[in-house]
Every structure is written in structure tokens, then in C-alpha cells.
Motif scaffolding. Structure first.
Motif, PDB file in Angstrom:
ATOM      1  N   UNK A 220      -7.379  -0.362  -0.266  1.00 31.77           N
ATOM      2  CA  UNK A 220      -7.960  -0.836   1.236  1.00 31.77           C
ATOM      3  C   UNK A 220      -8.688  -0.007   1.864  1.00 31.77           C
ATOM      4  N   UNK A 221      -8.538   1.320   1.682  1.00 36.59           N
ATOM      5  CA  UNK A 221      -9.502   2.177   2.299  1.00 36.59           C
ATOM      6  C   UNK A 221     -11.023   2.078   1.879  1.00 36.59           C
TER       7      UNK A 221
ATOM      8  N   UNK B 150       0.859  -1.137  -0.050  1.00 33.84           N
ATOM      9  CA  UNK B 150       0.171  -0.220   0.034  1.00 33.84           C
ATOM     10  C   UNK B 150       1.020   1.203  -0.096  1.00 33.84           C
ATOM     11  N   UNK B 151       0.216   2.044  -0.911  1.00 39.59           N
ATOM     12  CA  UNK B 151       1.035   3.655  -1.034  1.00 39.59           C
ATOM     13  C   UNK B 151       0.325   4.467  -1.522  1.00 39.59           C
ATOM     14  N   UNK B 152       0.846   5.674  -1.652  1.00 39.51           N
ATOM     15  CA  UNK B 152       0.042   6.939  -2.645  1.00 39.51           C
ATOM     16  C   UNK B 152       1.113   7.205  -3.802  1.00 39.51           C
ATOM     17  N   UNK B 153       0.538   7.577  -4.565  1.00 35.55           N
ATOM     18  CA  UNK B 153       1.299   7.847  -6.007  1.00 35.55           C
ATOM     19  C   UNK B 153       1.780   9.265  -5.603  1.00 35.55           C
TER      20      UNK B 153
ATOM     21  N   UNK C 113      -5.165   5.513  -1.208  1.00 38.54           N
ATOM     22  CA  UNK C 113      -3.876   4.727  -1.119  1.00 38.54           C
ATOM     23  C   UNK C 113      -4.349   3.062  -1.781  1.00 38.54           C
ATOM     24  N   UNK C 114      -3.282   2.694  -2.429  1.00 33.07           N
ATOM     25  CA  UNK C 114      -3.580   1.286  -3.203  1.00 33.07           C
ATOM     26  C   UNK C 114      -2.288   0.417  -3.195  1.00 33.07           C
ATOM     27  N   UNK C 115      -2.425  -0.510  -3.613  1.00 33.93           N
ATOM     28  CA  UNK C 115      -1.469  -1.862  -3.788  1.00 33.93           C
ATOM     29  C   UNK C 115      -1.614  -2.513  -5.031  1.00 33.93           C
TER      30      UNK C 115
END
Length: 264
Positions: free
Chosen positions: A199-200, A168-171, A229-231
Motif C-alpha cells: 500500500x505504501x 498490512x504488516x511487516x515481515x 509494508x504489505x498485505x
């Protein structure tokens, strides 16, 4: 305890009551079990009738773009908040193969803001705008999104092998010319795994060759949208090829005007 973990445990406990103790492969009341699964899924994803109506498919001209008037794109709203849109058939098989063939000899380990990290296990390469097929793809993205590509980053092609993932991270990295939006192109199908998950909000987007998903990383007020936030889930079987086009803030002032409202 995390909400989704609590919900998962509750689901397992409830489903267990529907299993036949003499034969765990059988369900005593399949209809009730199915209804339970649907109810819990709706709770997880916060699906309401109003939200369900917002998830639709249509042909889009990118707001009346002349290049799309006679060849509109297939647009599917995957989620409403944050707005995540999938575009179908926006890259051809021949373009995909050209991108793969150009990229293979140049691939190197993908990095994070901290350099090489076990949180991102993939290989990638930035392709310059004058590379064959890259310029037409960038123009297509501009037509579809209505955003300027003048300050966008170069197209980034990535390959995830077995076990390849991105946690999970932000671009958006909080740069001066931040990544206002992401256009993620799927250049392959994946047999098992490899989904893009948020996930959020609790949704997963399965890779579909030739399609792309688009979302804004920033609110109109310039703040990061924390729901983006995505992965990238691990690839369990198959091979995952994607191409990222990170669209930046500069040049979007009149295409996506700023807002002074905290909620926008």
C-alpha cells in the motif's frame, strides 16, 4: 484523508462526467476516459519514464552462480524502490503438489506476533529442511538471491481459503536475527483476489503459479524499510497456496554488507 482515497474519489467524480446520463452503461467519450485512467494510474504509482525503464525483464545467473550459468532464471523487476523482483518458473508443478500433500495433514491456524488473530486468516505449517523437495528449493533460493540459508527460517507453507487474508504488516519483527529478506513462492493461481499488495507504493502482485517474489525488508543500515509494508488481499474465488522463506541477517555480512549511511 489518505492520499489514495482522495485520488480514488477524484477519479470517480471525473469518470462520472464521461457517463451517459440516459444510459449509465455507456461512456460518452471512451478515449478521454481511457486517458484519464492512464494519467491517474501513473500518478498513483508514481511512474516516471526513468522508473519505467527500471522495470525490466531479463535472464539472471544470480551474480554468476555456477548452478545458474546454463539454466538462468527468468527475472522481472516489479518495482524499483523498494526493489521487488518476480522470478518465473522457479518451482515445478510436481514440487508444488508434493509440498501441498505433505502440508495438508499438518496445517494449523497461522499466527501473528500476538498469537491467533482475525488480521491473519490462513492455515500454515513449517516444513523441516530434510523434508522431501524442501532442501532443493532452499538451495535454489540461495542460488538466486546470493544469500545464505544457514540462519533462515524453515519453509512455511500456507493455504488461504475463501475470504482468507493477511492485513498490512511487516515481515521483520525487530528480532536480534531479523528477517532481512522475504522470498514468497506462489503455488497456485487465484481466480479472483489474493494479490500481494504494497500500500505504501501502490502496487499489487497477482499470484502466478510457479513464480516467486523477492524483496529486502531491511535497508543495508539495518533499519526496516517502511515501504515494504504489505498485505494479502482476501481470496474471493479459488484457493491460494504460498510458501514463505524468510531469510535472516546472520551469515549475510559478506553477502550483503552493512552500510553506515542513513539512506541505505
Amino acid at each position: 484523508m489518505n492520499f489514495y482515497l482522495q485520488s480514488s474519489l477524484l477519479l470517480l467524480l471525473q469518470l462520472g462526467s464521461y457517463l451517459d446520463p440516459d444510459d449509465p452503461d455507456k461512456i460518452k467519450d471512451p478515449v478521454a476516459a481511457y486517458k484519464l485512467l492512464r494519467r491517474v494510474r501513473s500518478e498513483w504509482m508514481n511512474i516516471t519514464s526513468k522508473r519505467q525503464r527500471a522495470l525490466s525483464c531479463r535472464y539472471s545467473t544470480g551474480g554468476g552462480n555456477p548452478r545458474l550459468m546454463y539454466a538462468p532464471v527468468k527475472e522481472e523487476v516489479e518495482w524499483d524502490e523498494p526493489r521487488i523482483i518476480r522470478y518465473h518458473d522457479i518451482i515445478s508443478d510436481s514440487e508444488t503438489e508434493i509440498l501441498k500433500n505433505i502440508s495438508r495433514p499438518q496445517l494449523s491456524r497461522s499466527e501473528t506476533t500476538r498469537g491467533v488473530s482475525k488480521t491473519r486468516t490462513a492455515q500454515g505449517v513449517f516444513l523441516e529442511e530434510d523434508t522431501i523437495v524442501v532442501a532443493p528449493i532452499s538451495q535454489r533460493i540461495a542460488d538466486i538471491t546470493g544469500l545464505s540459508m544457514d540462519s533462515a527460517e524453515e519453509l512455511y507453507v500456507q493455504n488461504y481459503g475463501i475470504g482468507g487474508r493477511y492485513e498490512p504488516h511487516y515481515d521483520e519483527w525487530d528480532n536480534e536475527n531479523g528477517r532481512i529478506a522475504t522470498f514468497l513462492i506462489y503455488m497456485s493461481d487465484v481466480e479472483i483476489g489474493g494479490a500481494t499488495v504494497f500500500p505504501e507504493v501502490g502496487i499489487a502482485l497477482k499470484p502466478k503459479k510457479g513464480s516467486a517474489v523477492f524483496w529486502y525488508n531491511l535497508h543495508k543500515n539495518g533499519n526496516v524499510d517502511l515501504y515494504t509494508e504489505h498485505a494479502g488481499c482476501p481470496v474471493l474465488r479459488g484457493n491460494k497456496w504460498v510458501a514463505n522463506k524468510w531469510i535472516c541477517e546472520f551469515g549475510q555480512e559478506f553477502r550483503r554488507p552493512c552500510s553506515l549511511s542513513y539512506g541505505e
